[in-house]
Design an enzyme around this catalytic site. Sequence first.
Site, short mmCIF file in Angstrom:
data_model
loop_
_atom_site.label_atom_id
_atom_site.label_comp_id
_atom_site.label_asym_id
_atom_site.label_seq_id
_atom_site.Cartn_x
_atom_site.Cartn_y
_atom_site.Cartn_z
N CYS A 256 -4.56 12.41 13.70
CA CYS A 256 -4.24 11.01 13.48
C CYS A 256 -4.02 10.38 14.84
O CYS A 256 -3.36 10.96 15.69
CB CYS A 256 -2.98 10.93 12.63
SG CYS A 256 -2.32 9.29 12.53
N ARG B 75 1.59 14.01 13.84
CA ARG B 75 1.93 13.85 12.42
C ARG B 75 1.74 15.14 11.62
O ARG B 75 0.95 15.19 10.68
CB ARG B 75 1.12 12.72 11.80
CG ARG B 75 1.49 11.38 12.36
CD ARG B 75 0.74 10.27 11.69
NE ARG B 75 1.52 9.64 10.66
CZ ARG B 75 1.11 8.57 9.98
NH1 ARG B 75 -0.04 8.04 10.21
NH2 ARG B 75 1.87 8.04 9.06
N ASP C 206 5.97 0.24 11.90
CA ASP C 206 4.73 -0.42 11.46
C ASP C 206 4.67 -1.89 11.88
O ASP C 206 3.67 -2.56 11.63
CB ASP C 206 4.57 -0.31 9.93
CG ASP C 206 4.16 1.08 9.50
OD1 ASP C 206 3.84 1.91 10.36
OD2 ASP C 206 4.16 1.35 8.27
N ARG D 22 -8.24 -0.46 5.37
CA ARG D 22 -7.42 0.57 4.71
C ARG D 22 -6.09 -0.02 4.23
O ARG D 22 -5.52 0.46 3.25
CB ARG D 22 -7.08 1.70 5.70
CG ARG D 22 -8.24 2.63 5.98
CD ARG D 22 -7.74 3.82 6.76
NE ARG D 22 -6.46 4.25 6.22
CZ ARG D 22 -5.45 4.72 6.93
NH1 ARG D 22 -5.55 4.85 8.22
NH2 ARG D 22 -4.32 5.07 6.34
N LYS E 120 0.85 -1.21 0.00
CA LYS E 120 0.00 0.00 0.00
C LYS E 120 0.88 1.25 0.00
O LYS E 120 0.68 2.16 -0.80
CB LYS E 120 -0.89 0.01 1.25
CG LYS E 120 -1.51 1.35 1.55
CD LYS E 120 -2.32 1.34 2.82
CE LYS E 120 -1.54 1.60 4.09
NZ LYS E 120 -1.21 3.00 4.36
N ASN E 121 1.86 1.28 0.90
CA ASN E 121 2.67 2.49 1.06
C ASN E 121 3.51 2.79 -0.16
O ASN E 121 3.93 3.92 -0.37
CB ASN E 121 3.56 2.38 2.30
CG ASN E 121 2.76 2.51 3.58
OD1 ASN E 121 1.56 2.79 3.53
ND2 ASN E 121 3.41 2.31 4.71
C1 UD1 Z 1 5.12 6.52 6.31
C2 UD1 Z 1 4.22 5.31 6.23
C3 UD1 Z 1 3.84 4.82 7.62
C4 UD1 Z 1 5.11 4.59 8.46
C5 UD1 Z 1 6.00 5.82 8.44
C6 UD1 Z 1 7.34 5.59 9.14
C7 UD1 Z 1 3.02 5.72 4.15
C8 UD1 Z 1 1.75 6.03 3.49
N1 UD1 Z 1 3.02 5.69 5.50
O1 UD1 Z 1 4.37 7.55 6.94
O2 UD1 Z 1 3.11 3.61 7.48
O3 UD1 Z 1 4.73 4.32 9.79
O4 UD1 Z 1 6.29 6.20 7.08
O5 UD1 Z 1 8.02 4.56 8.53
O6 UD1 Z 1 4.03 5.47 3.49
N2 UD1 Z 1 6.73 14.08 10.98
C9 UD1 Z 1 6.74 15.40 11.36
N3 UD1 Z 1 6.55 16.34 10.40
C10 UD1 Z 1 6.35 16.02 9.08
C11 UD1 Z 1 6.35 14.65 8.70
C12 UD1 Z 1 6.54 13.71 9.69
O7 UD1 Z 1 6.91 15.74 12.52
O8 UD1 Z 1 6.20 16.93 8.24
C13 UD1 Z 1 6.98 13.04 12.01
C14 UD1 Z 1 5.83 12.06 12.14
O9 UD1 Z 1 4.85 12.53 13.03
C15 UD1 Z 1 6.53 10.83 12.65
C16 UD1 Z 1 7.90 10.89 11.96
O10 UD1 Z 1 8.07 12.25 11.58
O11 UD1 Z 1 6.69 10.93 14.03
C17 UD1 Z 1 8.06 9.99 10.74
O12 UD1 Z 1 7.07 10.28 9.81
P1 UD1 Z 1 7.21 10.00 8.23
O13 UD1 Z 1 8.47 9.29 7.94
O14 UD1 Z 1 6.92 11.29 7.53
O15 UD1 Z 1 6.00 9.00 8.03
P2 UD1 Z 1 4.89 9.07 6.91
O16 UD1 Z 1 5.49 9.37 5.58
O17 UD1 Z 1 3.74 9.89 7.37
#
Ligand code: UD1
Length: 422
Positions: A121, A126, A309, A401, A27-28
């Site tokens: 979330c 996030r 995850d 999902r 999915k991701n």
């Molecule tokens: C993706 C995956 C999710 C996985 C995560 C970490 C998808 C659709 N989802 O989520 O399943 O758990 O990677 O491997 O691919 N953060 C901030 N600011 C930002 C962005 C992120 O503070 O602008 C924080 C988040 O809250 C979290 C951390 O950074 O604590 C990592 O997030 P990120 O790597 O961005 O995860 P996603 O891309 O949202």
Amino acid sequence: MKPFRLDAFVIRGGKRLRGTVRVSGSKNSALPCLFAAILSDEESVIENVPDLKDIRTAVALLGRLGRKAHFEDGRVVVKAGGRLKPEAPYDLVSRMRASVVVLGPILARLKKARVSLPGGCAIGARPVNYHLSVFRRMGAEVSVSEGYIHAKVKTWRAGRVRLDFPSVGATENALMAAVLVPGRTVLTNAAREPEIPALADCLRTMGAKIFGDGTSTIEVEGMERLSGARYRVVADRIEAGTFLTAAAITRGSVLLKDAPVDHMASTIDLFRKAGMDVRETPDGLLARWKRPLKPVSVKTEIFPGFPTDMQAQWMVLMSITPGRCRITEDIFENRFLHAQELLRMGARIDIKGNTASVEGVKQLSGCPLMVSDLRAGAALVLAGLAAKGETKVLRVYHLDRGYESMEKKLRALGADIRRVAV
Ligand code: UD1
């Protein structure tokens, strides 16, 4: 769109799982590849796409952005032509946080974008600050008002661009913009998760020039235009890890066909440390329970470390593994919601900050459980498979999902699980 479902799973625990399960497309990985189609006016075809609610949301979002797309038999075709619109509305973006990754491709094509903020979330705040700051460094003017991200670009700035944190989504977003930015963009502190090289592979089928993906420095030679994508989505490392846990927790033996072994090293290593027999075979990854498992402490990390995850699934396994261990969540701030439900089943878990101390009990006992998010849901299903008596897992729409035909796959392995409407 199907109406919002409030189904539950009813599980009678105690069955050893045996047999073969095919791991679905990730999915991701599929989601950013679908959004990459916006980068070209030509037709794109993405294959091995799992049939999930999030995929339907992505297809609907492409439609709202002016690109006709349809999903059938594991394939998404994004039709050629159509007039790309700059706005990703709240009603779709709020359903799925990953939608924010349309910002990069829209901005790259139209030099302006209006994308709703994804909203709250369960597993933490996030925010999207890393996404916004990387676009600012690339020359965009970005502001947030009335619940929307407003971004526009007069002139793109190529060169070295550092991400504040190796965020998966922010790296995908920046990469999808950089492929159309004139000159050479060098993204530093980039995420290394397997979804990044997979997206780069997809973009390369469109003609993009990308080097170093899979490392923390990604170099991109911007193109004037790209052609349509022809891409097959990689297998889901988290689904594979979840079924690996199902084999371990039921003392079973499961062959994971198409498991992306190269993306699962830390997970496989952890299961082996606990005593599971996990081996690669020509037919797939074979996971066999041979002897009582030992507790092993773990900390979630960015790739290639143990994935956040898989944290909830590991906690369930450890909660019925005699002995003590500690599970530390270093990626998300509030990702222990499953623990409250496990306590109701008789687990012994003590949480202090981002660390859970788990003391394995002999057995969990079935009871009604409420799913709070996708991976917590997977963990509760696993708990039900191992528990004594009946477990009713409520709000399985979270699981729909991200897990394709979860209950059917588990049933084919011998689990006693059925979906009921509540
Ligand atoms: C993706 C995956 C999710 C996985 C995560 C970490 C998808 C659709 N989802 O989520 O399943 O758990 O990677 O491997 O691919 N953060 C901030 N600011 C930002 C962005 C992120 O503070 O602008 C924080 C988040 O809250 C979290 C951390 O950074 O604590 C990592 O997030 P990120 O790597 O961005 O995860 P996603 O891309 O949202």
